[in-house]
Scaffold this active site. Structure first.
Site, PDB file in Angstrom:
ATOM      1  N   ARG A  64       0.880  -1.170   0.000  1.00  0.00           N
ATOM      2  CA  ARG A  64       0.000   0.000   0.000  1.00  0.00           C
ATOM      3  C   ARG A  64       0.916   1.218   0.000  1.00  0.00           C
ATOM      4  O   ARG A  64       1.998   1.197   0.590  1.00  0.00           O
ATOM      5  CB  ARG A  64      -0.907   0.028   1.244  1.00  0.00           C
ATOM      6  CG  ARG A  64      -2.106  -0.906   1.154  1.00  0.00           C
ATOM      7  CD  ARG A  64      -3.141  -0.426   0.134  1.00  0.00           C
ATOM      8  NE  ARG A  64      -4.293  -1.322   0.023  1.00  0.00           N
ATOM      9  CZ  ARG A  64      -4.422  -2.280  -0.899  1.00  0.00           C
ATOM     10  NH1 ARG A  64      -3.474  -2.501  -1.786  1.00  0.00           N
ATOM     11  NH2 ARG A  64      -5.525  -3.017  -0.946  1.00  0.00           N
TER      12      ARG A  64
ATOM     13  N   GLU B  16      -3.072   7.923  -4.079  1.00  0.00           N
ATOM     14  CA  GLU B  16      -3.556   7.509  -5.405  1.00  0.00           C
ATOM     15  C   GLU B  16      -4.855   8.237  -5.738  1.00  0.00           C
ATOM     16  O   GLU B  16      -5.690   8.410  -4.855  1.00  0.00           O
ATOM     17  CB  GLU B  16      -3.811   5.993  -5.403  1.00  0.00           C
ATOM     18  CG  GLU B  16      -2.535   5.205  -5.317  1.00  0.00           C
ATOM     19  CD  GLU B  16      -2.757   3.691  -5.277  1.00  0.00           C
ATOM     20  OE1 GLU B  16      -3.819   3.220  -5.717  1.00  0.00           O
ATOM     21  OE2 GLU B  16      -1.841   2.988  -4.827  1.00  0.00           O
TER      22      GLU B  16
ATOM     23  N   HIS C 280      -1.202   0.685 -10.073  1.00  0.00           N
ATOM     24  CA  HIS C 280      -1.842  -0.302  -9.194  1.00  0.00           C
ATOM     25  C   HIS C 280      -2.357  -1.516  -9.991  1.00  0.00           C
ATOM     26  O   HIS C 280      -3.555  -1.816  -9.991  1.00  0.00           O
ATOM     27  CB  HIS C 280      -2.978   0.352  -8.397  1.00  0.00           C
ATOM     28  CG  HIS C 280      -3.242  -0.331  -7.091  1.00  0.00           C
ATOM     29  ND1 HIS C 280      -3.482   0.343  -5.917  1.00  0.00           N
ATOM     30  CD2 HIS C 280      -3.304  -1.645  -6.758  1.00  0.00           C
ATOM     31  CE1 HIS C 280      -3.701  -0.523  -4.938  1.00  0.00           C
ATOM     32  NE2 HIS C 280      -3.593  -1.748  -5.433  1.00  0.00           N
TER      33      HIS C 280
HETATM   34  P1  NAP Z   1      -1.076 -11.620   4.345  1.00  0.00           P
HETATM   35  O1  NAP Z   1      -1.041 -13.044   3.892  1.00  0.00           O
HETATM   36  O2  NAP Z   1      -1.932 -11.240   5.495  1.00  0.00           O
HETATM   37  O3  NAP Z   1       0.449 -11.203   4.641  1.00  0.00           O
HETATM   38  C1  NAP Z   1       0.821 -10.043   5.275  1.00  0.00           C
HETATM   39  C2  NAP Z   1       2.105 -10.337   6.049  1.00  0.00           C
HETATM   40  O4  NAP Z   1       2.618  -9.110   6.561  1.00  0.00           O
HETATM   41  C3  NAP Z   1       1.879 -11.289   7.224  1.00  0.00           C
HETATM   42  O5  NAP Z   1       2.861 -12.309   7.187  1.00  0.00           O
HETATM   43  C4  NAP Z   1       2.052 -10.370   8.433  1.00  0.00           C
HETATM   44  O6  NAP Z   1       2.638 -10.982   9.556  1.00  0.00           O
HETATM   45  C5  NAP Z   1       3.026  -9.345   7.901  1.00  0.00           C
HETATM   46  N1  NAP Z   1       2.949  -8.114   8.678  1.00  0.00           N
HETATM   47  C6  NAP Z   1       1.851  -7.421   9.047  1.00  0.00           C
HETATM   48  N2  NAP Z   1       2.204  -6.335   9.755  1.00  0.00           N
HETATM   49  C7  NAP Z   1       3.551  -6.362   9.832  1.00  0.00           C
HETATM   50  C8  NAP Z   1       4.510  -5.513  10.437  1.00  0.00           C
HETATM   51  N3  NAP Z   1       4.134  -4.422  11.109  1.00  0.00           N
HETATM   52  N4  NAP Z   1       5.800  -5.835  10.317  1.00  0.00           N
HETATM   53  C9  NAP Z   1       6.185  -6.927   9.660  1.00  0.00           C
HETATM   54  N5  NAP Z   1       5.333  -7.784   9.056  1.00  0.00           N
HETATM   55  C10 NAP Z   1       4.036  -7.488   9.148  1.00  0.00           C
HETATM   56  O7  NAP Z   1      -1.510 -10.666   3.166  1.00  0.00           O
HETATM   57  P2  NAP Z   1      -1.229 -10.858   1.597  1.00  0.00           P
HETATM   58  O8  NAP Z   1      -2.354 -11.593   0.970  1.00  0.00           O
HETATM   59  O9  NAP Z   1       0.170 -11.344   1.401  1.00  0.00           O
HETATM   60  O10 NAP Z   1      -1.369  -9.325   1.114  1.00  0.00           O
HETATM   61  C11 NAP Z   1      -0.492  -8.335   1.636  1.00  0.00           C
HETATM   62  C12 NAP Z   1      -0.951  -6.957   1.209  1.00  0.00           C
HETATM   63  O11 NAP Z   1      -0.646  -6.742  -0.158  1.00  0.00           O
HETATM   64  C13 NAP Z   1      -2.463  -6.705   1.283  1.00  0.00           C
HETATM   65  O12 NAP Z   1      -2.889  -6.393   2.586  1.00  0.00           O
HETATM   66  C14 NAP Z   1      -2.661  -5.566   0.308  1.00  0.00           C
HETATM   67  O13 NAP Z   1      -2.615  -4.318   0.972  1.00  0.00           O
HETATM   68  C15 NAP Z   1      -1.469  -5.695  -0.633  1.00  0.00           C
HETATM   69  N6  NAP Z   1      -1.916  -6.042  -1.997  1.00  0.00           N
HETATM   70  C16 NAP Z   1      -1.622  -5.195  -3.031  1.00  0.00           C
HETATM   71  C17 NAP Z   1      -2.041  -5.514  -4.317  1.00  0.00           C
HETATM   72  C18 NAP Z   1      -1.754  -4.620  -5.494  1.00  0.00           C
HETATM   73  O14 NAP Z   1      -2.585  -4.563  -6.393  1.00  0.00           O
HETATM   74  N7  NAP Z   1      -0.616  -3.954  -5.536  1.00  0.00           N
HETATM   75  C19 NAP Z   1      -2.773  -6.691  -4.546  1.00  0.00           C
HETATM   76  C20 NAP Z   1      -3.045  -7.522  -3.479  1.00  0.00           C
HETATM   77  C21 NAP Z   1      -2.622  -7.194  -2.199  1.00  0.00           C
HETATM   78  P3  NAP Z   1       1.888 -12.035  10.517  1.00  0.00           P
HETATM   79  O15 NAP Z   1       2.335 -13.379  10.007  1.00  0.00           O
HETATM   80  O16 NAP Z   1       2.426 -11.739  11.864  1.00  0.00           O
HETATM   81  O17 NAP Z   1       0.405 -11.779  10.387  1.00  0.00           O
END
Ligand code: NAP
Length: 318
Positions: free
Chosen positions: A236, A265, A283
């Site tokens: 993000r 954005e 994005h």
């Molecule tokens: P996810 O499986 O929930 O993974 C997020 C990871 O980040 C988890 O392992 C979490 O740790 C870790 N985390 C959270 N807060 C943290 C912190 N303060 N310090 C270090 N690590 C931290 O989510 P995902 O499916 O991979 O998606 C991640 C993000 O990508 C989404 O939330 C979204 O905002 C973004 N995204 C962007 C696009 C795009 O179009 N560019 C598309 C899809 C998603 P824990 O294991 O402790 O929970």
């Protein structure tokens, strides 16, 4: 039939499936909802499918405890635009679409890594300008990623998909920083954020947005990176302090950046747009028809479960 409000046009097959189970109202604009529209939607519909940009802040839920809407079935895995605690206090559940987005978003991260390291945007602009004078041995030298270190911040679903691509595809060594301890199926070391920044040739942000991760990368963190390293953000926009990134790039503190997301954005600062060392995408993480279809079907599965009184497949917020 229950009433469903969809805040943006979605793929036809998703709308067709929605109409089989709901009275569907699709908002035809592609811009984010305004506050009045959000509050009206909570009053008028059983389920709302919102998405990125629809800022369901705490005050949107004021006085909504008895409203018709009982579920915000977010279209997207990231839900930092919804105040989940305030929704829950009003008795409104929130779901998301995890998994459907993982591989496509990891692909975009790899594309940005390669484009930034190998100067693809700059090279493409050079060819288009008609000013390319031909190949020579020291022309446009970039960073070869093989055997270099990729540091992934946030080793969740997308982080791990990036790690697999970077390690097994590009031959990179993987280190990662994650909030909690994480066992993963790619050879990798978990390290502290400062160690990751100091050791990585490529730093990739894959954490969720929200208060906990806002400006996780600022001036001090950029200063800790190596001067030949690149920063990639597919998470993000506000995970990276944009002004600090611009300053670091202008000062040559880091070699480049690849960004799929921005702090405000769709505004992208002119300073970023003018710099040849940054690769900018609008994005695009999940922008493929099959991915958006799967996301839509997942949001619908949550909407259907809600109106049938079944357990929600993808609840968020504990
Ligand atoms: P996810 O499986 O929930 O993974 C997020 C990871 O980040 C988890 O392992 C979490 O740790 C870790 N985390 C959270 N807060 C943290 C912190 N303060 N310090 C270090 N690590 C931290 O989510 P995902 O499916 O991979 O998606 C991640 C993000 O990508 C989404 O939330 C979204 O905002 C973004 N995204 C962007 C696009 C795009 O179009 N560019 C598309 C899809 C998603 P824990 O294991 O402790 O929970």
């Amino acid at each position: 039939m229950p009433e469903l409000y969809i805040t943006r046009p979605l793929p036809d097959s998703v709308l067709e499936a929605a109409r089989a189970a709901f009275n569907v109202t699709v908002r035809t604009q592609t811009s984010p909802l305004k506050k009045g529209e959000m509050r009206a939607a909570l009053v008028l519909y059983d389920v709302v499918i919102p998405t990125l940009g629809d800022l369901f802040a705490a005050d949107v839920f004021d006085g909504m405890a008895g409203s018709r809407c009982r579920l915000l079935a977010n279209f997207g895995v990231g839900y930092n635009h919804i105040d989940v605690a305030a929704a829950r206090a009003a008795g409104i559940a929130v779901t998301n679409t995890p998994g459907a987005v993982t591989e496509a978003t990891a692909d975009i991260a790899l594309m940005l890594m390669l484009m930034s390291a190998r100067r693809a945007g700059e090279g493409e602009r050079l060819v288009r300008s008609g000013k390319w004078t031909g190949w020579h041995p020291t022309q446009m030298l970039g960073l070869h990623l093989g055997a270099k270190t990729c540091g992934i911040v946030g080793m969740g679903r997308i982080g791990q998909a990036i790690a697999r691509r970077a390690h097994f595809g590009l031959g990179m060594e993987i280190i990662y920083h994650n909030r909690s301890a994480k066992a993963i199926d790619v050879p990798a070391r978990q390290v502290g954020l400062n160690d990751l920044l100091a050791q990585s040739d490529m730093v990739v942000m894959a954490v969720p947005g929200g208060a906990e991760t806002r400006h996780m990368i600022g001036a001090a963190e950029l200063c800790a990176m190596q001067s030949h390293a690149h920063l990639i953000n597919i998470a993000r926009g506000d995970v990276v302090e944009e002004a600090a990134l611009i300053a670091a790039l202008q000062a040559g503190q880091i070699a480049g950046a690849g960004l799929d997301v921005f702090e405000h954005e769709p505004d992208v600062p002119e300073a970023l747009r003018r710099m040849d060392t940054v690769t900018l995408l609008p994005h695009l993480g999940t922008a493929a028809l099959d991915v958006r279809t799967e996301m839509g079907m997942m949001a619908l599965a949550n909407a259907t479960a809600q109106v049938q009184g079944d357990p929600l497949p993808n609840p968020v917020g504990g």
